[in-house]
Design an enzyme around this catalytic site. Structure first.
Site, short mmCIF file in Angstrom:
data_model
loop_
_atom_site.label_atom_id
_atom_site.label_comp_id
_atom_site.label_asym_id
_atom_site.label_seq_id
_atom_site.Cartn_x
_atom_site.Cartn_y
_atom_site.Cartn_z
N SER A 208 84.55 85.82 74.77
CA SER A 208 85.65 85.75 75.74
C SER A 208 86.98 85.32 75.13
CB SER A 208 85.26 84.78 76.86
OG SER A 208 85.04 83.49 76.34
N LYS B 211 85.38 77.62 83.57
CA LYS B 211 86.66 77.83 82.89
C LYS B 211 87.83 77.50 83.80
CE LYS B 211 84.87 81.32 79.72
NZ LYS B 211 84.88 82.73 79.29
#
EC number: 3.4.21.53
Length: 809
Positions: free
Chosen positions: A702, A745
């Site tokens: 990511s 996140k």
């Protein structure tokens, strides 16, 4: 030859001539593990070079040699300090050289002697020797000593197993007191230092007293040994007699055709098997083993194995169960009491209880709580058990790598035992407990098998009604057990196991959640644990918030609990110091803990709680990462310098992140024109991408967009804002792919006061399941391609012309 003797002792003419024949200086032969007395003829094996030279010298010259014992027999090369000064002057009668280089000499002990001093000879030991004639006084005391020693020595020979009986006959033929003494001393088995003590005495009476003391002590010890031996033999005889009688009883019972148990112990076992209410086939197996036990000798190891097996079959629950409390309001109340937040897991548990109200029994409900450490996975399992009124058992699977830990050991040796599942059922005592399988993602495997494969049968609702443990060797029904598993990382759970469980994500807590948890649960618990309940202690909300913001940065609340415990310890110290100095007063002092007091107790804050400034930096962007402990901020720095045209990556990156970096650079080079970059921006240049905190390994798909933006900023020279965080994997065509761990996140971005977060367009569907409290205050931007991120990361790029001009510079 000089001599030492008593004041009234007069040497005979024979002794004088004997002394005159012996030189004053004699070779010394150190002995190991033996003391040679006068009047002893004894063979000595000589092997050391130094000793061989001494023996050869004595044999060639006068044949006289001085025999003295080493203080420590383990010393291979003794020095004069390692040899007793007292010994025996002997004459070499015979010498024999052996084929292996050793020498065997026959020595005749003549008289006691003492080393006065060693000569300077180096090839073997040589010393000045004094002959010692112990003083002999023939009186009543001497006669009494001889009689007592004679009787004691005869008693010793009779009791001792190591001294032959014909020794007494030879002893009776000796008349001289000194010869009688040395004969008895030579035949007493004692350590070297004890036997040497006789040679250290200078009068015969002292030597007799020493020997009598030794004999008395040794006779007492031998009598005790004999008593112990007789008791052991008696016990063995009783055991053998009992065994013989039992065998006779068995034979008689077989002859009479009786089917009764041979002892009350077997009757008790039979009753216990009946009371256990086992399934029919299990009870038949137990009875078969009981009949085998009756025919097995009690002293046989097989008897212990069978008995342990029957004990396990009896102790494991087969029918006993607890009644479930299926009142939904009661369950909701318990869960709310024990936990703040966690709405999704609570809702799923309430649904499960509601279904149980309707169908009474439901299979296939195996829950898996996945989340960072400290978010309450294990304690949630305890709360479920308390709410249902079931027994709770926790099994830690961290580090388990042997299949036998789950399935048990086969009954092939005495130490075999069932696996953790059957052991937990025994601890629970019911067939429907709540079993928490903790850290299921941390199981490993080695040459002993794969325990995760063994867990498949345990957690499969279609198979666990007939779970077969290797030790029990019978099917055991696990279908009524409520299994709950926990894990930190979903991707570390083997896919076949994931397929059998319902995954429930437990994200990290927000600041508001932590504040409420601290007020409702942690602070009252710590105040009670530290004895501060009745001490008028008040911890303000601002103080707790300061601890959360400046002393902890985590997804769970474990560090928060530790810091609050530290504050409580400091308060307890202050209270005790104040009471000890002023005495316990009737008026209670108030102890207020505010923000200033927190800093006084916990010292310098570990983290700075400040919003990100909108400072623009070239080559530095902020990414978002997911770890097993929750979401984290990931800084990505890039720099361009003159070099051979290569990409340097540092910061302990994994293979996936390295590939993402190369993909990002390849995209920038392939689309330099569209991105308003110079076509040859990589020619003669070196790009260095670094992720700070190099001691921490980093890997994952990511970070592609973050590295692409960092390189773009470094190559173009355009500064990037650090108030924007991003996450997403990239392809060579510029597309941005979906990522995982979105909730964690976003929580990390919220903790670090980031205002804008760029996420892949494909993750739009995940936003619906994320709580509004997490999304509140964050601008979430959906992007499909790399170019979509540029306007948000580079606020100065309002028109593409400006980018082109900067790139030409």
């Amino acid at each position: 030859m000089t001599n030492i003797y008593g004041e009234t002792e007069i040497l005979t003419d024979n002794q004088k001539s004997f002394i005159d024949d012996i030189p004053d200086i004699l070779p010394v032969l150190p002995l190991r593990d033996i003391v040679i007395y006068p009047y002893m003829i004894f063979p000595v094996l000589v092997g050391r070079e130094q000793s061989i030279r001494a023996a050869n010298y004595a044999a060639e010259k006068t044949k006289y040699i001085f025999l003295s014992t080493q203080i420590k027999s383990s010393i291979e090369d003794p020095t004069p300090a390692d040899i007793y000064p007292e010994g025996t002057i002997a004459k070499i009668v015979q010498i024999l050289k052996l084929p292996n280089g050793l020498m065997k000499i026959l020595v005749d002990g003549l008289v006691q002697g003492r080393i006065v001093g060693f000569t300077e000879r180096t090839d073997f030991f040589e010393a000045h020797i004094e002959a010692v004639f112990p003083k002999v006084e023939i009186d009543h005391e001497m006669n009494a000593l001889v009689r007592q020693m004679t009787q004691l020595f005869k008693d010793y020979v009779k009791i001792s197993r190591n001294v032959p009986n014909d020794t007494i006959a030879a002893f009776d033929n000796i008349e001289e007191p000194d010869r009688k003494l040395f004969y008895a001393a030579a035949n007493v088995i004692q350590p070297i230092e004890v036997k040497q003590s006789i040679l250290q005495k200078t009068t015969l009476k002292e030597q007799y007293y020493e020997l009598i003391k030794i004999l008395n002590s040794e006779i007492d010890i031998l009598k005790i040994e004999k008593e112990i031996d007789s008791k052991v033999q008696e016990n063995i005889a009783k055991t053998q007699r009992k065994f013989i009688i039992q065998e006779q009883i068995k034979i008689l019972q077989d002859e009479l055709g009786e089917d009764e148990d041979a002892s009350p112990e077997f009757s008790k076992l039979r009753e216990s098997i009946k009371k256990a209410k086992m399934p029919q086939e299990v009870e038949a197996k137990a009875m078969e083993e009981l009949n085998k036990l009756k025919k097995t000798p009690p002293m046989s190891p097989e008897s212990t194995v069978i008995r342990n097996y029957l004990d396990w079959l009896i102790d494991v629950p087969w029918s006993k169960k607890t009644k479930d409390n299926l009142n939904i309001k009661h369950v909701q109340k318990i869960l709310d009491e024990d936990h703040f937040g966690l709405e999704k897991p609570k809702e799923r548990i309430i649904e499960h209880i509601a279904v149980l109200n309707l169908v009474k029994q439901m299979k296939g409900q195996i829950l898996c709580f996945v989340g960072p450490p400290g978010v309450g996975k294990t304690s949630l399992g305890k709360s479920i058990a308390r709410a249902l009124g079931r027994k709770f058992v926790r099994i830690s699977l961290g580090g388990v790598r042997d299949e036998a830990e789950i399935r048990g050991h086969r009954r092939t040796y005495i130490g075999s035992m069932p696996g953790k599942i059957i052991q937990s059922m025994k601890r629970a005592g019911t067939i429907n407990p709540v079993i928490l399988l903790d850290e299921i993602d941390k199981m490993s495997m080695d040459f002993r098998g794969d325990p995760s494969a063994a867990m498949l049968e345990v957690l499969d609702p279609e198979q666990n009604h007939s779970f077969n443990d290797h030790y029990l060797e019978v099917d055991y029904n696990l279908s009524q057990v409520l299994f709950i598993t926990t894990a930190n990382v979903r991707y570390n759970i083997p896919l076949p196991l994931q397929d059998r469980m319902e995954i429930i994500e437990l994200p990290g807590y927000l600041e508001y959640d932590k504040l409420e948890i601290a007020k409702r649960h942690i602070l009252p618990k710590e105040l009670k644990a530290h004895g501060l309940i009745n001490k008028n202690v008040n911890v303000t909300v601002e103080a707790i918030r300061k601890i959360i913001r400046e002393y902890t940065r985590e997804s769970g609340v474990r560090n928060l609990e530790r810091e609050i415990a530290t504050v409580c310890r400091k308060i307890a110290r202050d209270i005790v110091l104040k009471e000890s100095s002023n005495g316990k007063s009737k008026t209670k002092t108030k102890y207020l803990v505010d923000e200033n007091k927190v800093e006084e107790y916990l010292k310098v804050p570990r983290y700075r709680y400040s919003k990100h400034t909108k400072t623009l930096k070239v080559g530095s962007v902020t990414g978002l990462a997911w770890t097993s402990t929750g979401g984290e901020i990931l800084n990505v720095d890039a720099a361009v310098m003159i070099g051979p045209g290569k990409l340097t990556l540092t910061g302990q990156l994994g293979n996936v992140m390295k590939e993402s970096a190369h993909a990002a650079l390849s995209y920038l080079r392939a689309h330099a024109k569209e991105l308003h970059l110079h076509p040859d921006f990589f020619k003669g240049k070196e790009i260095h991408v670094h992720l700070p905190e190099g001691a921490i390994p980093k890997d994952g798909p990511s970070a592609g967009i973050a590295m692409a933006m960092a390189m773009y900023s470094a190559v173009s020279g355009i500064p990037a804002t650090n108030n924007v965080a991003m996450t997403g994997e990239i392809t060579l065509t510029g597309s941005i792919l979906a990522i995982g761990g979105l909730t964690e996140k976003l929580l990390a971005a919220k903790r670090n006061q980031i205002e804008t977060v760029l996420i892949p367009k494909e993750n739009e569907i995940d936003l619906k399941e994320i709580p509004n409290e997490v999304k509140e205050g964050i601008k979430i931007v959906l992007i499909e391609r790399i170019e979509d991120a540029i306007p948000y990361v580079f606020p100065s790029l309002k028109k593409s012309v400006k980018v082109k001009k900067k790139s030409k510079k």
